[in-house]
Design a protein around this motif. Structure first.
Motif, PDB file in Angstrom:
ATOM      1  N   GLY A 279       0.810  -1.215   0.000  1.00 48.22           N
ATOM      2  CA  GLY A 279       0.000   0.000   0.000  1.00 48.22           C
ATOM      3  C   GLY A 279       0.843   1.265   0.000  1.00 48.22           C
TER       4      GLY A 279
ATOM      5  N   ARG B  35       2.593   4.319  -1.279  1.00 45.50           N
ATOM      6  CA  ARG B  35       2.356   5.172  -2.446  1.00 45.50           C
ATOM      7  C   ARG B  35       3.611   5.337  -3.304  1.00 45.50           C
ATOM      8  NH1 ARG B  35      -1.818   7.747  -5.155  1.00 45.50           N
ATOM      9  NH2 ARG B  35      -0.949   9.544  -6.185  1.00 45.50           N
TER      10      ARG B  35
ATOM     11  N   ARG C 176      -6.794  -2.089  -4.224  1.00 43.90           N
ATOM     12  CA  ARG C 176      -5.846  -1.887  -3.113  1.00 43.90           C
ATOM     13  C   ARG C 176      -6.105  -0.568  -2.421  1.00 43.90           C
ATOM     14  NH1 ARG C 176      -3.789  -1.974   1.116  1.00 43.90           N
ATOM     15  NH2 ARG C 176      -1.624  -2.533   1.564  1.00 43.90           N
ATOM     16  N   ARG C 177      -6.479   0.450  -3.176  1.00 44.44           N
ATOM     17  CA  ARG C 177      -6.801   1.745  -2.564  1.00 44.44           C
ATOM     18  C   ARG C 177      -8.036   1.649  -1.668  1.00 44.44           C
ATOM     19  NH1 ARG C 177      -5.828   5.935  -7.561  1.00 44.44           N
ATOM     20  NH2 ARG C 177      -3.611   6.239  -7.169  1.00 44.44           N
TER      21      ARG C 177
END
Length: 160
Positions: free
Chosen positions: A80, A82, A138-139
């Protein structure tokens, strides 16, 4: 000296002269053929240096960009983080740039151009059919909280 000796001497001279002329002609033809072959070889080497070698280099870099992008996508999906997603996006931009440069290099090679188009289409299909849905899933939350069906596309295309 008999009359036959003069004729025989003259015919030996004519024969020797004919052989020398034939050998000189053969050598001249060999030199011309060798020269033409060397010019063609030089042209082939120039073509290799100007288009084939750079195209192979770009193709290798494009493959690396695809693989790096897939690795970074997996990193984002697992963590996760970024930074992985940003790197994935950068690799996508690099791949587009490399595709454009490679397309220019192989513009006169129809089979290579067709191969490049099919690879680009496969990558685009993978990205829209698999990568983007996986990113969106996933977001939505950690992998353990997302339904497994949201992470897998039925149109998944893997580049190998």
């Amino acid at each position: 000296m008999a009359a036959g000796d003069g004729v025989r001497t003259r015919s030996v001279r004519v024969l020797a002269t004919a052989l020398i002329v034939a050998l000189c002609a053969f050598m001249l033809i060999s030199i011309v053929v060798t020269f033409v072959a060397r010019l063609e070889l030089t042209d082939a080497v120039t073509t290799l240096r100007r288009s084939v070698f750079p195209a192979v280099t770009k193709a290798t870099a494009l493959e690396s960009a695809y693989v790096e992008g897939q690795s970074r996508l997996r990193g984002f999906l697992l963590t996760g983080d970024r930074a992985f997603l940003d790197s994935f996006r950068a690799d996508t931009g690099s791949a587009r740039t490399l595709e454009t440069e490679l397309r220019r290099l192989v513009a006169n090679d129809a089979p290579a151009l067709a191969d490049l188009r099919s690879v680009g289409a496969a990558y685009a299909a993978w990205k829209t059919g698999s990568a983007e849905p996986e990113i969106a899933a996933r977001r939505a939350g950690p992998v353990s909280q997302v339904a497994p069906s949201a992470m897998v596309s039925t149109e998944h295309l893997a580049l190998s």
